[in-house]
Design a protein around this motif. Structure first.
Motif, short mmCIF file in Angstrom:
data_model
loop_
_atom_site.label_atom_id
_atom_site.label_comp_id
_atom_site.label_asym_id
_atom_site.label_seq_id
_atom_site.Cartn_x
_atom_site.Cartn_y
_atom_site.Cartn_z
N UNK A 7 -14.38 46.40 63.91
CA UNK A 7 -15.51 45.88 63.14
C UNK A 7 -15.08 44.78 62.18
N UNK A 8 -13.84 44.86 61.69
CA UNK A 8 -13.37 43.88 60.71
C UNK A 8 -12.92 42.58 61.35
N UNK A 9 -12.67 42.58 62.65
CA UNK A 9 -12.12 41.41 63.31
C UNK A 9 -12.96 40.14 63.11
N UNK A 10 -14.28 40.20 63.28
CA UNK A 10 -15.06 38.96 63.05
C UNK A 10 -15.02 38.49 61.60
N UNK A 48 -13.72 34.82 60.60
CA UNK A 48 -14.63 33.90 59.93
C UNK A 48 -14.12 33.48 58.55
N UNK A 49 -13.48 34.40 57.84
CA UNK A 49 -13.06 34.11 56.47
C UNK A 49 -11.82 33.24 56.40
N UNK A 50 -10.97 33.32 57.43
CA UNK A 50 -9.76 32.51 57.46
C UNK A 50 -8.65 33.00 56.56
N UNK A 51 -8.73 34.23 56.04
CA UNK A 51 -7.65 34.75 55.20
C UNK A 51 -6.47 35.15 56.07
N UNK A 52 -5.32 35.27 55.45
CA UNK A 52 -4.11 35.64 56.17
C UNK A 52 -4.30 37.02 56.81
N UNK A 53 -4.06 37.14 58.10
CA UNK A 53 -4.27 38.42 58.78
C UNK A 53 -3.46 39.57 58.17
N UNK A 54 -2.26 39.27 57.67
CA UNK A 54 -1.43 40.31 57.05
C UNK A 54 -2.14 40.91 55.84
N UNK A 55 -2.73 40.06 55.01
CA UNK A 55 -3.45 40.55 53.83
C UNK A 55 -4.69 41.33 54.24
N UNK A 56 -5.34 40.89 55.32
CA UNK A 56 -6.52 41.60 55.81
C UNK A 56 -6.16 43.02 56.25
N UNK A 57 -5.04 43.15 56.95
CA UNK A 57 -4.59 44.46 57.40
C UNK A 57 -4.40 45.40 56.21
N UNK A 102 -17.24 32.38 52.87
CA UNK A 102 -16.54 33.18 51.87
C UNK A 102 -15.12 33.48 52.36
N UNK A 103 -14.18 33.28 51.51
CA UNK A 103 -12.81 33.59 51.84
C UNK A 103 -12.12 34.15 50.62
N UNK A 104 -10.82 34.11 50.64
CA UNK A 104 -10.06 34.52 49.48
C UNK A 104 -10.31 35.95 49.06
N UNK A 105 -10.42 36.14 47.75
CA UNK A 105 -10.57 37.48 47.20
C UNK A 105 -11.87 38.14 47.66
N UNK A 106 -12.92 37.35 47.84
CA UNK A 106 -14.18 37.93 48.31
C UNK A 106 -13.99 38.59 49.67
N UNK A 107 -13.28 37.92 50.56
CA UNK A 107 -13.04 38.49 51.89
C UNK A 107 -12.15 39.73 51.80
#
Length: 340
Positions: free
Chosen positions: A264-267, A271-280, A231-236
């Motif tokens: 906790x979010x690091x894995x 795994x999802x491969x989304x852009x780290x900036x968006x994850x932050x 799962x990646x993208x918007x789901x992630x």
């Protein structure tokens, strides 16, 4: 995740907060609402920012509260910088630009929501540009210095001078700003400000260390990588947003949420491969939900801004406003993802 990275961010931030608090700055409501996001971010605490700016505010109390909250969650050196450090993400101009771009509509949404409840001020009471207001406003120059140094860092990436690099990266800018602000404080109080910064940082680093250990345990016990690898993208993004919201609801404290969620979010991010900036930013936006009675900020704002409201109404107002801000930010973040 390097604990030293957190220390270099938090010690000068909390020292800056203590120094600003000692200055006892006052001003007119419109000016303070405009400065509240910078105060929330610079003090790395919406509670401290609101408590410092609100004593002379007779109108726009909720606007001040939601402004402080939005600045703390989405502006450097608070939410994005803390989460980025926990995820090992470089806090560069891309993260800075995204955080500001998302902050603006979130801030506006909070003010518009607050203005439906805030008591309007008579025009005769609004004297923004009188001598006293200008003098008080000038004492907020440390926030302008911090913003200028961070902006210079965005524009000077091609320069190789080590002194410029130090002064314009978030950690160096914070250290210089905190040192400059301490010069405004009476000599007898400077040690107290520094000790306050170290004390608050030490307590938070303990929480961060425990969260990192817990994250390592979960990663080795449960197949987090397998769960999110497909799962990646918007789901992630929604997963990270939901993770931030879940821990904010459970913890109440925004700082505790930042400390726990990052490791906790690091894995999931890996795994999802989304852009780290968006994850932050997804985590930052999730932590908006919600301002409830288990949050100290709720009681501070409730006592000052909503003293005559029933408890259920206060919960609906503060919780609802924070949800509106979170939903606005998530919509903008999703649009950035789809466009990009």
């Amino acid at each position: 995740m390097a604990v030293g990275e957190f220390a270099l961010i938090l010690i000068p931030s909390f020292t800056l907060a203590a120094a600003i608090d000692h200055l006892n700055i006052k001003g007119q409501s419109p000016i303070l609402v405009g400065m509240a996001p910078l105060a929330g971010a610079g003090m790395v605490c919406p509670d401290t920012a609101y408590a410092s700016l609100s004593p002379t505010v007779t109108h726009w109390q909720l606007s001040l509260a939601f402004s402080s909250y939005a600045g703390f969650k989405l502006l450097f050196p608070a939410g994005p910088l803390i989460i980025a450090a926990s995820l090992g993400v470089v806090a560069d101009r891309v993260l800075f630009g995204y955080s500001v771009a998302i902050f603006i509509p979130v801030w506006v949404a909070g003010i518009l929501f607050a203005r439906t409840i805030d008591r309007p001020a008579p025009s005769s009471e609004i004297k923004i540009f009188d001598k006293d207001s200008i003098r008080e406003l000038s004492r907020l120059w440390p926030f302008a210095l911090l913003a200028a140094l961070l902006a210079a860092g965005v524009l000077s990436k091609h320069l190789s001078n080590p002194w410029i690099d130090f002064a314009t990266n978030p950690k160096g800018a914070l250290i210089l700003t905190a040192a400059s602000t301490l010069c405004m404080v009476h000599r007898s109080e400077r040690r107290n400000c520094i000790e306050s910064g170290v004390r608050r940082t030490g307590a938070l680093l303990l929480v961060i260390g425990a969260a990192s250990a817990f994250s390592a345990f979960l990663t080795t016990t449960f197949p987090v990588d397998e769960l999110f690898a497909a799962h990646g993208g918007l789901f992630a993004l929604f997963s990270l947003f939901s993770l931030g919201a879940l821990f904010k609801l459970l913890q109440g404290s925004s700082m505790a949420t930042f400390a726990v969620v990052g490791p906790l979010a690091l894995p999931i991010v890996t795994a999802s491969g989304i852009a780290p900036v968006l994850a932050v930013l997804a985590i930052c936006l999730g932590s908006f939900i919600a301002i409830l009675p288990n949050d100290s900020f709720y009681w501070l704002v409730r006592q000052h801004a909503l003293p005559n409201h029933k408890e259920i109404n206060a919960i609906a107002i503060l919780g609802g406003g924070s949800v509106v801000q979170a939903a606005t930010g998530l919509a903008v973040l999703s649009a950035f993802y789809l466009i990009g």
